[in-house]
Design an enzyme around this catalytic site. Structure first.
Site: not given
Length: 250
Positions: A13, A121, A218, A133, A15, A140-141
Site C-alpha cells: 500500500s 484508481e 500523514r 489498482e 507505493g 485515503d483520497t
C-alpha cells in the site's frame, strides 16, 4: 513489457516496494525493494508496462448485496513519495472516460465479490483509461467526502453496504478538496495551529490519532468545500493553505 517498466509487490500500500526499472542494471535492485516492501509471506512481484498518463482519478465504487453497483463522482488526486497529498471532487473527466472507468470498476469489484466500498484508481491518458489498482475499503483520497461533497461520505456508504441498508442514490452536493497534514520528524505528535485552522470559513479537519510520527507521515487532513460552481483549483489551494497552518512536532 519492455523497459521502462514498473515493479511492485503483489500486496502493498501507499507505493511501498514500488519502483521503476529504467535500465537492466535496475532489475535486481527493483526485485529486492519489492520483496522488502511486500505484505504477507508471498514472494511475488507484478511487472507492468510504463504508462504515460495525464492524471489519476479514484472512482469510489459501492457494491451491494441485493442492489446495483453505485459510483461516486470521480475524485482527482496528486501523489508524492507514493502517498496522496491532495484530492478533490469533482475531478474534470469526460463522460466517455467516466463510462470507461465505471465499466472496468463494475467488472473488477463484482468479480471480487462482497459488499462495501472500493477505492478503484485509474490513469487517464491520451489513448483512454487504464485501470491502476484497487483498495477493498474506504480510500485515503476519498477523505474529501468528509467535506460534505456528497449526501453520504465514503465511510457511511461502506457501512450501509455492509449492513445491507438501502442506498437510494449518491448525489454530489458541493465541490471540495482535502490536503494532508504531515509530520516532519520522528517522535510523539504535538500539534500546533489547531485554533488557526478551526477559525477558517468553509474548512474542517481531522487528526488521525496516530501515536508516533516520522518524516512525511500523514497525521491528519484539512478539508475545504464550496459551491459546485466554484473553480476546483482554488478550493485545492485553500485546502493546502489550511493544512500548512497545522504543524506536527514533538
Amino acid at each position: 513489457v519492455g523497459i521502462p517498466c514498473v515493479v511492485k509487490p503483489l500486496m502493498s500500500s501507499s507505493g511501498k516496494g514500488q519502483s521503476t526499472i529504467k535500465s537492466e542494471s535496475d532489475i535486481e535492485k527493483a526485485w529486492k525493494y519489492a520483496v522488502e516492501g511486500s505484505r504477507g509471506d508471498v514472494v511475488e512481484v507484478i511487472v507492468e508496462a510504463f504508462v504515460n498518463f495525464n492524471s489519476e482519478i479514484t472512482l469510489l465504487t459501492v457494491t451491494q448485496n441485493n442492489n446495483p453497483t453505485l459510483f461516486c463522482s470521480p475524485i482527482g488526486h496528486r501523489q508524492e513519495r507514493g502517498d496522496y497529498q491532495e484530492s478533490w471532487q469533482p475531478a474534470h473527466v469526460t463522460d466517455t472516460a467516466i463510462a470507461e472507468a465505471q465499466d472496468m470498476a463494475r467488472k473488477v469489484t463484482e468479480a471480487l465479490g462482497g459488499a462495501g466500498l472500493f477505492g478503484v484508481e485509474f490513469f487517464l491518458t491520451d489513448e483512454g483509461v487504464y485501470f491502476s489498482e484497487l483498495s477493498p475499503r474506504p480510500h485515503d483520497t476519498g477523505m474529501v467526502t468528509l467535506a460534505g461533497t456528497q449526501n453520504f461520505n465514503e465511510f457511511e456508504l461502506h457501512l450501509r453496504a455492509i449492513l445491507s441498508l438501502p442506498i437510494a442514490e449518491i448525489t454530489l452536493e458541493k465541490a471540495g478538496a482535502s490536503a494532508v497534514i504531515l509530520a516532519s520528524a520522528e517522535g510523539t505528535p504535538l500539534f500546533t495551529g489547531i485554533e488557526a485552522i478551526a477559525a477558517l470559513p468553509k474548512t474542517d479537519f481531522r487528526l488521525f490519532g496516530k501515536p508516533t510520527t516520522r518524516p512525511y507521515r500523514r497525521m491528519g487532513v484539512a478539508l475545504v468545500s464550496d459551491t459546485l460552481d466554484t473553480p476546483i483549483e482554488g478550493i485545492v489551494e485553500k485546502a493546502k493553505a489550511a493544512a500548512a497552518l497545522v504543524t506536527v512536532g514533538n
